[in-house]
Design a protein around this motif. Structure first.
Motif, mmCIF file in Angstrom:
data_model
loop_
_atom_site.group_PDB
_atom_site.id
_atom_site.type_symbol
_atom_site.label_atom_id
_atom_site.label_comp_id
_atom_site.label_asym_id
_atom_site.label_seq_id
_atom_site.Cartn_x
_atom_site.Cartn_y
_atom_site.Cartn_z
ATOM 1 N N THR A 127 0.927 -1.071 -0.019
ATOM 2 C CA THR A 127 0.107 0.007 0.019
ATOM 3 C C THR A 127 0.965 1.180 0.249
ATOM 4 O OG1 THR A 127 -1.846 1.113 1.092
ATOM 5 C CG2 THR A 127 0.092 0.069 2.496
ATOM 6 N N THR A 128 0.393 2.298 -0.373
ATOM 7 C CA THR A 128 1.178 3.567 -0.423
ATOM 8 C C THR A 128 0.738 4.619 1.022
ATOM 9 O OG1 THR A 128 -0.591 4.954 -1.492
ATOM 10 C CG2 THR A 128 1.118 3.811 -2.867
ATOM 11 N N TYR A 129 1.845 5.354 1.155
ATOM 12 C CA TYR A 129 1.654 6.280 2.208
ATOM 13 C C TYR A 129 0.205 6.883 1.925
ATOM 14 C CZ TYR A 129 6.508 4.978 3.302
ATOM 15 O OH TYR A 129 7.520 4.601 3.756
ATOM 16 N N ARG A 130 0.013 7.386 1.088
ATOM 17 C CA ARG A 130 -1.329 8.035 0.946
ATOM 18 C C ARG A 130 -2.539 7.389 1.046
ATOM 19 N NH1 ARG A 130 -3.682 12.036 2.084
ATOM 20 N NH2 ARG A 130 -1.541 13.222 1.350
ATOM 21 N N GLU A 131 -2.475 5.922 0.389
ATOM 22 C CA GLU A 131 -3.546 4.977 0.921
ATOM 23 C C GLU A 131 -3.983 5.125 2.018
ATOM 24 O OE1 GLU A 131 -3.421 2.678 -3.623
ATOM 25 O OE2 GLU A 131 -2.227 1.995 -1.822
ATOM 26 N N LEU A 132 -2.829 4.546 2.690
ATOM 27 C CA LEU A 132 -2.807 4.362 4.195
ATOM 28 C C LEU A 132 -3.107 5.609 5.178
ATOM 29 C CD1 LEU A 132 -2.179 2.100 6.394
ATOM 30 C CD2 LEU A 132 0.287 3.152 6.533
ATOM 31 N N TRP A 151 2.621 13.391 10.151
ATOM 32 C CA TRP A 151 2.152 12.303 10.964
ATOM 33 C C TRP A 151 2.262 10.912 10.782
ATOM 34 C CZ3 TRP A 151 -2.281 9.643 9.793
ATOM 35 C CH2 TRP A 151 -3.035 9.926 8.764
ATOM 36 N N ILE A 152 2.429 10.765 9.452
ATOM 37 C CA ILE A 152 2.335 9.146 9.189
ATOM 38 C C ILE A 152 3.470 8.381 9.582
ATOM 39 C CG2 ILE A 152 3.476 9.346 6.953
ATOM 40 C CD1 ILE A 152 0.183 7.373 7.837
ATOM 41 N N GLY A 153 4.605 9.108 9.503
ATOM 42 C CA GLY A 153 5.870 8.297 10.092
ATOM 43 C C GLY A 153 5.684 7.977 11.536
ATOM 44 N N ASP A 154 5.093 8.925 12.210
ATOM 45 C CA ASP A 154 5.037 8.568 13.928
ATOM 46 C C ASP A 154 4.114 7.538 14.157
ATOM 47 O OD1 ASP A 154 6.627 10.794 14.464
ATOM 48 O OD2 ASP A 154 5.069 12.184 14.793
ATOM 49 N N VAL A 155 3.073 7.378 13.083
ATOM 50 C CA VAL A 155 2.159 6.272 12.934
ATOM 51 C C VAL A 155 2.689 5.094 13.145
ATOM 52 C CG1 VAL A 155 -0.020 5.417 12.200
ATOM 53 C CG2 VAL A 155 0.023 7.738 12.546
ATOM 54 N N LEU A 174 5.413 -2.897 4.233
ATOM 55 C CA LEU A 174 4.504 -2.855 3.191
ATOM 56 C C LEU A 174 3.906 -1.698 2.672
ATOM 57 C CD1 LEU A 174 2.598 -5.760 5.225
ATOM 58 C CD2 LEU A 174 3.242 -6.191 2.835
ATOM 59 N N CYS A 175 4.338 -0.559 3.200
ATOM 60 C CA CYS A 175 3.985 0.749 2.840
ATOM 61 C C CYS A 175 5.174 1.425 2.242
ATOM 62 C CB CYS A 175 3.416 1.449 4.197
ATOM 63 S SG CYS A 175 2.718 3.159 3.750
ATOM 64 N N GLY A 183 10.151 5.411 2.575
ATOM 65 C CA GLY A 183 10.552 6.493 3.155
ATOM 66 C C GLY A 183 11.613 6.758 3.985
ATOM 67 N N PRO A 184 12.285 7.893 4.231
ATOM 68 C CA PRO A 184 13.531 8.031 5.226
ATOM 69 C C PRO A 184 13.116 7.561 6.575
ATOM 70 C CG PRO A 184 12.179 10.300 4.690
ATOM 71 C CD PRO A 184 11.903 9.048 3.636
ATOM 72 N N GLY A 185 11.888 7.445 6.863
ATOM 73 C CA GLY A 185 11.241 7.248 8.376
ATOM 74 C C GLY A 185 11.611 5.916 8.317
ATOM 75 N N TYR A 186 11.667 4.860 7.321
ATOM 76 C CA TYR A 186 11.581 3.492 7.418
ATOM 77 C C TYR A 186 13.128 2.983 8.080
ATOM 78 C CZ TYR A 186 11.739 -1.424 6.230
ATOM 79 O OH TYR A 186 12.237 -2.929 6.390
#
Length: 272
Positions: A127-132, A151-155, A174-175, A183-186
């Motif tokens: 799934t993509t970050y936007r979809e998530l 905020w999605i990285g903290d989630v 999976l995102c 992304g860099p947060g991974y």
């Protein structure tokens, strides 16, 4: 997870139990949070649809379904209950300002875990970050006007911490972004949960995705256990880099007389 054994009478038993225990005790007994997205309406009362279905599974087969075994969205618990003849309505959404950032993040992380487990149960699904981001707001009923990257990285970090606590593979693998990359947060989340950042985040994520499919039981997983696979975009990019780095193949020199290949000496073996 399927609910083939659940009949309307099992749902009614769960509703009766809900009324007898009270909502908070019922939810605590079965390990569910409050439903904010879809509610089951029966005899003028609202019920937490996902928790009711989980309990109904217990009345049907002797073992209730847990919150992480199925989703509560339109294609999950809501659909099952509607197919059984019950009324399910969309709950009211709340803004993050109404519930506070801590509660919002907790609600989003719980919803994100559901979404990612759904993806893990489909071999090579992502799934993509936007979809998530859109789906967790829909499922949790908590919305925000903040840009997703704030905020999605903290989630996902919260999801990663729960994975680590439960000795599970990293669902955040999976995102991916629109380019098929993590992304860099991974890398930061991997370091925060394992103590060391991955040297190649996309390769690390590809390995974790396969582990997710295996751990969470993707029914379409090949009998050989599946294979590690980069996203199509990353695979194409890696192929281009590999081809660019490969030495150019020069055509062999050919003797103008006999048209045979000339050896490294530069002298034709046939014509001298």
């Amino acid at each position: 997870m399927t609910f083939d054994e659940v009949k309307p009478e099992h749902v009614l038993r769960a509703l009766k139990e809900y009324d007898e225990l009270g909502g908070d005790v019922f939810l605590a007994k079965y390990g569910f949070g409050r439903a904010t997205d879809y509610l089951l309406v029966h005899d003028g009362r609202d019920y937490d649809s996902k928790a009711v279905l989980g309990a109904a599974q217990g009345h049907a087969v002797g073992r209730p379904a847990t919150h992480d075994q199925f989703s509560g969205g339109r294609t999950g618990a809501a659909k099952v209950l509607e197919d059984l003849g019950f009324e399910v309505v969309r709950g009211s959404s709340r803004d993050v300002a109404d519930v506070g950032p801590v509660e919002a993040q907790a609600a989003w992380a719980a919803a994100a875990r559901e979404v990612l487990i759904d993806a893990a149960r489909r071999y090579h699904s992502i799934t993509t970050y936007r979809e998530l981001a859109d789906e967790v707001q829909s499922r949790s009923g908590v919305t925000t006007s903040q840009l997703m990257h704030h905020w999605i990285g903290d989630v996902l970090l919260q999801v990663a911490r729960e994975n680590a606590e439960k000795s599970e593979p990293a669902l955040m693998a999976l995102c991916v972004d629109a380019r098929g990359r993590v992304g860099p947060g991974y890398a930061k989340a991997v370091e925060a949960t394992t103590g060391a950042p991955p040297s190649e985040p996309d390769t690390h994520a590809a390995q974790e995705r396969l582990r997710c499919h295996q751990f969470f039981g993707a029914p379409d997983l090949p009998s050989n256990g599946g294979r590690v696979a980069h996203t199509p975009q990353v695979a194409r990019a890696r192929d281009r880099v590999a081809k660019a780095a490969a030495p150019a193949m020069r055509p062999p020199q050919v003797c103008p007389r006999c048209h045979m290949a000339i050896p490294a000496t530069g002298v034709c073996d046939q014509c001298g």
